[in-house]
Design an enzyme around this catalytic site. Structure first.
Site, PDB file in Angstrom:
ATOM      1  N   SER A  38     -36.206 -18.615  77.063  1.00  0.00           N
ATOM      2  CA  SER A  38     -36.053 -17.665  78.291  1.00  0.00           C
ATOM      3  C   SER A  38     -36.828 -16.167  77.749  1.00  0.00           C
ATOM      4  O   SER A  38     -36.570 -15.647  78.832  1.00  0.00           O
ATOM      5  CB  SER A  38     -34.340 -17.854  79.237  1.00  0.00           C
ATOM      6  N   CYS A  42     -46.126 -14.924  76.877  1.00  0.00           N
ATOM      7  CA  CYS A  42     -47.262 -14.674  76.928  1.00  0.00           C
ATOM      8  C   CYS A  42     -47.501 -13.419  76.665  1.00  0.00           C
ATOM      9  O   CYS A  42     -48.308 -12.864  76.800  1.00  0.00           O
ATOM     10  CB  CYS A  42     -47.363 -14.411  78.675  1.00  0.00           C
ATOM     11  N   THR A 274     -41.185 -39.059  83.964  1.00  0.00           N
ATOM     12  CA  THR A 274     -42.179 -39.892  83.188  1.00  0.00           C
ATOM     13  C   THR A 274     -41.705 -41.099  83.421  1.00  0.00           C
ATOM     14  O   THR A 274     -41.734 -41.996  84.198  1.00  0.00           O
ATOM     15  CB  THR A 274     -40.888 -40.108  81.545  1.00  0.00           C
ATOM     16  N   TYR A 280     -37.450 -36.715  82.732  1.00  0.00           N
ATOM     17  CA  TYR A 280     -38.530 -36.072  83.433  1.00  0.00           C
ATOM     18  C   TYR A 280     -39.196 -34.682  81.843  1.00  0.00           C
ATOM     19  O   TYR A 280     -38.497 -34.741  81.667  1.00  0.00           O
ATOM     20  CB  TYR A 280     -37.866 -35.061  84.146  1.00  0.00           C
ATOM     21  N   ALA A 281     -39.940 -33.782  82.450  1.00  0.00           N
ATOM     22  CA  ALA A 281     -40.498 -33.487  81.603  1.00  0.00           C
ATOM     23  C   ALA A 281     -41.619 -32.269  82.600  1.00  0.00           C
ATOM     24  O   ALA A 281     -41.830 -32.926  83.080  1.00  0.00           O
ATOM     25  CB  ALA A 281     -41.329 -34.840  80.746  1.00  0.00           C
ATOM     26  N   GLY A 283     -43.809 -29.092  81.839  1.00  0.00           N
ATOM     27  CA  GLY A 283     -44.427 -27.894  81.002  1.00  0.00           C
ATOM     28  C   GLY A 283     -45.558 -28.450  80.074  1.00  0.00           C
ATOM     29  O   GLY A 283     -46.387 -29.410  80.158  1.00  0.00           O
ATOM     30  N   LYS A 436     -68.164  -7.323 103.276  1.00  0.00           N
ATOM     31  CA  LYS A 436     -68.943  -8.270 102.745  1.00  0.00           C
ATOM     32  C   LYS A 436     -67.636  -8.663 101.556  1.00  0.00           C
ATOM     33  O   LYS A 436     -68.685  -7.999 100.869  1.00  0.00           O
ATOM     34  CB  LYS A 436     -69.683  -8.456 102.219  1.00  0.00           C
TER      35      LYS A 436
END
Lengths: 561, 561
Positions: A38, A42, A274, A280-281, A283, A436
């Protein structure tokens, strides 16, 4: 119920935490090959660039806090080496002890991410050649910068990570060169917008090669390296960052017999399930149907990964009730003083998928021009010529680019139209917008095009047009003298009504001004006097800074004919 | 065709210019009572505050440039004194010559704006008592500040203009006091959010009176003034800015027999057409059906006025084809270091209209917390408990508030739901957002409320609850010691699973933490162990800075019981 989640960053960690919130009694095991869970992947380039100074800030949770707060058993430095779908078991390898063991599961979640591409180029495995994928990579690069005299770095690949690394290395005072094999940087942009990005990067002292791949890395006796490019050019560098791209880390999924898409991602349905109903998958490892183009693509973005995690957890615990509707690829990157962003599909992608569209380029200010700190931005949108549905937007500017791309993102996500852009009710006070908004202006101009109140020509066609057609620069004589499109003649807008007899009625008239507004007004005057008129989308300013860059000096000499 | 437009700022100027673009041969006359046309009225407070230093920057066009570029005949210092609808004529008064004359029209556009309210209070017409409506007002205030020693100013009315004037006067070093007769500042906010705004203003050295009207202005011998308030308080000041509010300038319309709404605005249909088919109206003079509340309201906002102008021109020239769909009142104001914004309807307005809704308060960061420059914001949304349709959002923070309110605005405009907030695909890189955007977070929390994954209680009820109910502060002992809600006991989240036996099963348990997340996690643990639980919306931080401000010291002493 017993849940195993393989991969403990973005999507995996989100899934695990949400499962716990929904099911206090479940047994939850999270498997992570690396040392850290975790973390803020980024943020890694910015930690290398000393923009983020405290390494601890990169970590959101650790294994102990996951246990304490969520009662989740996190196994770090543990690799899942095989899934046995029929037995609902996973074989795990403890990387510390090198011992394998198995864990059973009721439901399994794959969040194994993506792996960096490392093409078989001579020297690619030599020292000081790095990829930036996890904390370990980052620590290595940081140590090399701190301990060795890195004066020059080479970034191979001009995508997000490459550009962020380029900026951060430059920020550290390291001379940087970016190599991109494709004809342009930042593939999420059209060629013209990418030219603007390239100019910004070069203006900050970075050398950029496009249309030129890496062909060899050689070690020199002094510890430096020689880089050889595909065109034969050679230069010296001290460090190489490979950011050529990534591929879904589908090894486990493939071996388990899960369905894999054409782009190598694990295929999931809208529930993140899946082809095996117990797996399940989420990312970077998945690929998913693209909401605009009729194809499936991997989504290498943190935002969608986190959202998928939440959806996946809901469906795993409560049955398949929550849907993921795909990603419109809303993306953003800071490049020195500029912000570059996009949402939806660009014109190149739309053409590849044979999707009919019109593009329109507008220049706007971030906020009221009379209020201090207003900065310009250029917006390029693509829309369906019949329905007016917005298909994509690209923006380059300084202030407020992130705001406008987010607004466009909501319209693209919801398949809304040019009419909606016109109606967008922005929060307006002089420090924040104009009466605007740039989004409205993009809508107004596109609406004029759709309603045939204005017809346009595109900047990439301007030079060809200038060689054959009647081209009028409607700016002032002073602006005209300072530079114009070859072969243009000058009739200032405010004088146009007095010079109508000088303009031929038997051919199409091509007008342009600085940004597009005066050209539009000129086109309205001329059309109503019976002329067939086209106005240059984005005006002289956009043309000059993109395709105009390639006009040679001899062609420029034609300017004042 | 001959068009007359009465009023040459925002809506009027937009209409006139667009008519010309659509009809090159029309005769267009624009009538303006003042000296200036098409100026930046939203910039006036900032020009007074020297934030905008160049007066010329306030002017977008003048009469001469309108003539030159648009071939529009602008008559300044000319007042329309009567409309004769049956004859399709207007009587005009030339304010220079004091001569009247008439002009005929085919179509007429009313853009007469609004007039400031000046209640009949003793002294209200004395020297140095000003309203801020046009350039003339602004020049007067600017001259008084420059030529007289204005040390103290009083702003009467805590709406937009009042708050902007307060900020700009403070910026000039003038001690300022704001008087508001209503119980709160900034009526577009709920009471709790307005308390946060008030604290920010007071923290910048401004004295704020709410629930206290102006009752008298007296001139003193030394040139200063004495202000008397409704509660009897008196103080000295040098200048008074009246920003009590405005009313639609409906004089001409009323006299012409046009239908007027309950709030005094000229009634128009979605085509901007009044009850007379040859007369259209735009801007502050109209009232229009509110998209959320079943009522019509004036819209005193520049953005909608400009958009109405464009729509009006299209319909006048091409027949009624383009619709205005109303304004969701998206608004924003800069208050020193903070930005305060809202869209849609607040809870007070929804209650007044008997519209069922739930509110939810969330705290988020403008961008990734590990990236420098991240600042907190608090978001309050209101949504329909059954459909999940978003009814409104209010935000106070620093960076990125304008972005999030614009995103919320698109969702309110399009009657979208909490599901859409969750799916919002923001442009994410660490300088711009987080992997879960504040808009997503607001959606996730609201979705938990709708799905009954979490039940909440509101900050305004916290004190009453604390007197009767079982209240748990799930923050750390250190946070608890530093201040909590009276009568709360402390069980830290990460210890909660070990203290379940200490919590009564026969009553509702009220939990809270600092911002709401740990309280949510605590509620999930407790609910799944069979407890009935409520979590405090917005957490201790929001409560402390709003209703907590009113808790006396004696009550605070109960804290550690």
């Amino acid at each position: 119920m017993k849940y195993i989640i393989i991969g403990a960053v973005a999507g995996g960690a989100s899934t695990a935490a949400r499962i716990r919130r929904l099911d206090e009694t479940a047994e939850i095991i999270m498997i992570e090959k690396g040392e850290y869970v975790s973390y803020a992947n980024c943020g890694l380039p910015y930690y290398i660039g000393d923009v983020i100074k405290d390494r601890n800030k990169l970590f959101i949770q650790d294994a102990a806090s996951f246990k304490r707060r969520f009662n989740i058993d996190v196994k770090v430095r543990t690799e899942a080496i095989e899934i046995h779908p029929s037995e609902k078991k996973v074989t795990l390898l403890d990387l510390y002890t090198q011992k394998t063991y198995t864990e059973s599961y009721d439901k399994l979640v794959l969040s194994t991410g993506a792996v960096p591409i490392k093409p078989p180029i001579p020297g690619i495995h030599s020292a000081n050649v790095f990829t930036i994928r996890d904390v370990h990579d980052t620590d290595l690069v940081k140590a090399v910068i701190q301990n060795q005299k890195v004066k020059h770095a080479t970034v191979v690949g001009g995508g997000f990570i490459g550009i962020e690394m380029m900026e951060n290395l430059t920020h550290l005072g390291i001379k940087t060169r970016v190599i991109e094999r494709a004809p342009q940087l930042l593939a999420f942009l059209d060629e013209d917008m990418a030219l603007l990005a390239k100019s910004e990067i070069e203006a900050n002292g970075v050398v950029v090669d496009v249309n030129n791949g890496l062909s060899e890395i050689r070690d020199n006796a002094d510890g430096s390296k020689t880089i050889k490019l595909e065109n034969g050019d050679e230069f010296q560098t001290d460090m190489v960052i490979l950011s050529i791209g990534v591929l879904p880390n589908n090894f486990l999924a493939k071996a388990a017999g899960l369905e894999i898409g054409q782009k190598g991602g694990v295929l999931v349905d809208e529930y993140m399930q899946t082809s095996n109903s117990d797996i399940y998958a989420v990312g970077d490892v998945i690929e998913f149907h693209h909401p605009i183009c009729n194809a499936s693509y991997p989504i290498y973005l943190a935002g969608p990964a986190n959202k998928q995690g939440r959806i996946c957890a809901n469906n795993i615990v409560n049955g398949n009730t929550k849907k993921f509707n795909g990603s419109v690829s809303t993306t953003i990157v800071k490049v020195f003083g500029k912000t570059i962003a996009a949402t939806g599909s660009n014109s190149r992608l739309l053409k590849n998928h044979n999707i009919k569209h019109i593009t329109s380029i507008t220049h706007s200010s971030s906020n009221a021009g009379y209020y201090p700190g207003s900065t310009p931005m250029v917006i390029k949108i693509a829309f369906d010529p019949e329905s007016g549905v917005l298909l994509g937007a690209q923006i380059i500017g300084e202030e407020g680019v992130d705001k406008r791309v987010d607004v466009f993102s909501t319209y693209v996500q919801n398949k809304q139209t040019i009419d909606d852009l016109m109606e967008f009710e922005q929060a307006y006070a002089p420090p924040f917008s104009s009466a605007k908004d740039p989004v409205n202006m993009a809508g107004f101009v596109a609406n004029n095009i759709m309603d045939k109140v204005m017809q346009i020509y595109n900047p990439e066609d301007a030079i060809e047009i200038s060689k054959k057609e009647f081209l009028i620069d409607v700016r002032t004589p002073e602006e005209f003298e300072a530079g114009t499109i070859p072969n243009a003649r000058n009739i200032e807008l405010d004088e146009l009504r007095n010079h109508l007899t000088e303009i031929p009625k038997d051919k199409t008239i091509y007008v342009f001004c600085e940004v597009g507004l005066r050209g539009y007004l000129a086109s309205r005057i001329l059309v109503q006097h019976g002329f067939e008129v086209r106005n240059l989308s984005g005006g002289y300013r956009f043309w000059k800074n993109t395709y105009g860059l390639t006009v040679g000096e001899s062609e420029k000499a034609f300017t004042y004919n």
